[in-house]
Design an enzyme around this catalytic site. Structure first.
Site, PDB file in Angstrom:
ATOM      1  CB  CYS A 100       3.616  -5.076   2.206  1.00  0.00           C
ATOM      2  SG  CYS A 100       4.845  -4.027   3.025  1.00  0.00           S
ATOM      3  CB  CYS A 196       5.601   3.134  -0.611  1.00  0.00           C
ATOM      4  SG  CYS A 196       7.220   3.933  -0.748  1.00  0.00           S
TER       5      CYS A 196
END
EC number: 2.8.1.13
Length: 391
Positions: A100, A196
């Site tokens: 990410c 997340c």
């Protein structure tokens, strides 16, 4: 004379909020950018970003900066989440935070920031950037207990040249003090934990939504069946909890640990005892390499390495060419090997092996295989060490 514009990645947390405030105090033209990397429609119960966005707006109003939101959910699914599922399907345990950072926070975000006429970007990561002799170095944070260089090791020269880490020289306790002193509305907000898109639910429940269960035998190194697993993707090397075995199978009373996977036979191998030889490795091979300086260290370079976050640097020797039985992976792919001074526990394929020269993060790669504590044996994502039943 116009101020230098810095776009700050703001998550709604304390670290990114203090980062924005510090840069504003230093005279920069600060713009906040909130990244939405997961669609609420995909999982509204666990990953709503509504409150985080409210916190970002409240902080921006307090410190007097503009803020906008940008949706990178499509990029995240294509570049991060798809790879996450592929790795688990192959029996490995990936670290999506590493990918990410490289693909979203310091690529998609950086590109968007440059479209806003920014000179630099900044995030609330605990790390440092230093320019020396025309090159940019990624350094550990002064607060080693919060250092996040492990997750940033895939950043390259172009990315680092445009990046600022204002918290790299500040202890976390001081960051909390600053947040309280300036009255940030999120000063007491807890640090985010986990990924997340997983949220607070049990990881196995989340993974089961995307990967099918495929039960198979759970065996000991000598081939004895001691139970049944629900699917190899749902277990990771060194795992103790959630195996479903007590200490009575062999009568020793020691806890059981996941030690190996054999994809071909859909077999999960478990061992008893934290220091079982199948859990200890002195060598590893890593692929999908990335070097901060753009080039690897010299063969035989003595360095430190982490095979998981928060691990102390382990002394090792770098080998530029992977050789031997452990050299698994696609033919022609650039890989490296590490030989450790001391055996490392539960070295896990799919995780990152990150190299350090003191405070300097050199880069690293994705662990493909590791030689166990027994001579001539190696374990990779799809192959268990040489088994007693096969000898």
């Amino acid at each position: 004379m116009s101020k230098r514009r810095v776009v700050v990645g703001m998550s709604g947390g304390v670290d990114s909020s203090v980062t924005a405030w510090l840069l504003k105090e230093q005279g920069y033209d600060v713009v906040g950018l909130f990244m939405k990397n997961w669609e609420d429609d995909d999982d509204g119960e666990y990953c709503s970003t509504r409150q985080d966005w409210i916190d970002v707006v409240s902080v921006a109003d307090l410190i007097g900066i503009d803020v906008e939101a940008v949706n990178f959910a499509a990029e995240y699914k294509d570049r991060v989440f798809a790879e996450f599922l592929r790795e688990y399907s192959a029996g490995r345990t990936p670290n999506p935070d590493v990918l990410c950072n490289a693909e979203i926070k310091f690529k998609a975000f950086l590109d968007h920031a440059m479209s806003l006429d920014a000179e630099m970007i900044a995030t609330g990561h605990y790390a440092r950037v230093r320019e020396r002799d025309g090159r940019f170095e990624l350094l550990k944070a002064f607060d080693h207990t919060k250092d996040q260089s492990y997750f940033l090791h895939r950043l390259n020269q172009a990315q680092l040249s445009k990046t600022m880490f204002p918290l790299g020289e500040i202890p976390k306790t001081k960051v909390r003090e600053i947040a309280a002193q300036i009255g940030l509305p999120n000063a007491k907000k807890k640090d985010s934990t986990g990924i997340c898109f997983i949220g607070e639910r049990p990881f196995r429940d989340f993974l089961n939504r995307y990967l099918p269960t495929k039960p198979g035998p759970m065996k000991t190194p000598d081939g004895k069946v001691v139970g049944e697993h629900i699917g190899l993707a749902f277990y990771t090397f060194g795992q103790r909890k959630g195996i479903g075995l007590g200490g009575s199978k062999s009568g020793s009373g020691e806890p059981w640990f996941v030690a190996a996977k054999d994809i071909a036979s859909n077999t999960l191998y478990v061992v008893q005892g934290h220091d079982h030889p199948w859990l200890l490795s002195r060598e590893l091979v890593a692929g999908n390499v990335s070097w901060v300086a753009g080039e690897p260290p010299a063969d035989g370079f003595a360095c430190g390495a982490k095979t998981r976050y928060r691990q102390a640097d382990a002394a090792c020797v770098f080998g530029g060419a992977a050789t031997g039985a452990a050299a698994a992976g696609p033919a022609g792919e650039v890989r490296f090997s590490l030989a450790f001074d001391d055996a490392q526990w539960a070295v896990t394929p799919g995780q990152s092996a990150v190299l350090y020269d003191g405070e300097i993060c050199l880069g690293g790669g994705i662990i493909e295989s590791a030689a166990t504590g027994q001579p001539g044996q190696a374990t990779s994502a799809g192959h268990a060490p040489a088994l007693a039943e096969a000898r």
